[in-house]
Design an enzyme around this catalytic site. Structure first.
Site, short mmCIF file in Angstrom:
data_model
loop_
_atom_site.label_atom_id
_atom_site.label_comp_id
_atom_site.label_asym_id
_atom_site.label_seq_id
_atom_site.Cartn_x
_atom_site.Cartn_y
_atom_site.Cartn_z
CG LEU A 1 153.08 93.01 -72.58
CD1 LEU A 1 154.15 93.75 -71.80
CD2 LEU A 1 152.12 92.31 -71.65
N PRO A 2 149.58 94.09 -76.02
CG PRO A 2 147.61 93.09 -76.78
CD PRO A 2 148.92 92.79 -76.11
CG HIS A 3 150.26 99.28 -75.09
ND1 HIS A 3 151.18 98.34 -75.48
CD2 HIS A 3 150.78 100.48 -75.44
CE1 HIS A 3 152.22 98.94 -76.02
NE2 HIS A 3 152.00 100.24 -76.02
CB ALA A 4 144.95 101.38 -77.24
#
Length: 154
Positions: free
Chosen positions: A65-68
């Site tokens: 779950l990559p996030h920014a």
């Protein structure tokens, strides 16, 4: 919050072509750029890579779950993608990642993105859903599987 409020039908990728974490992140950023969501591809890619340095967003069970947070966004944007072969994402359980959900939140967002991450993580913990997604033929089928599973929680 319904999953359809987070992931839109036109933001599903049935098979990523990249074979490593930086390549996957770049492919997802490029996808969003083509959709007109990203105003600075390099900054977003850097933000995602920096987040990964803090600790892998590969949460286990073949899920990442990559996030920014991103300036200029008014609402949460997500892309759900599948890697049929699986990739090394430095996941907590060391398993290859097949399911990636990139989540971008407005820079000013406080808790909404955390609720969205939790919602996605909860859905992808369901083994039968993951198995069905891996067997799905295309983006439409993947999206339908996710939305149908989410409807069971309401």
């Amino acid at each position: 919050m319904k999953i359809s409020e987070i992931i839109k039908e036109d933001c599903v990728i049935a098979n990523l072509s990249a074979s490593d974490k930086p390549g996957i992140l770049a492919e997802l950023v490029e996808f969003l750029d083509k959709k007109g969501v990203v105003n600075d591809k390099q900054s977003l890619n850097n933000a995602l890579l920096e987040r990964e340095k803090l600790g892998s967003t590969g949460i286990g069970e073949n899920v990442a779950l990559p996030h920014a947070k991103m300036e200029g966004l008014e609402s949460i944007v997500a892309v759900f993608a599948r890697s049929i072969d699986g990739i090394d994402f430095d996941a907590l359980d060391q398993k290859p990642v097949h399911y990636i959900c990139l989540l971008l939140a407005p820079a000013s967002s406080t808790g909404l993105h955390l609720k969205a991450l939790a919602k996605i993580a909860r859905l992808l913990k369901i083994e039968s859903l993951r198995e069905d997604i891996l067997k799905a033929q295309d983006e439409t089928e993947i999206y339908s599987l996710i939305v149908e599973e989410d409807a069971k929680f309401i």
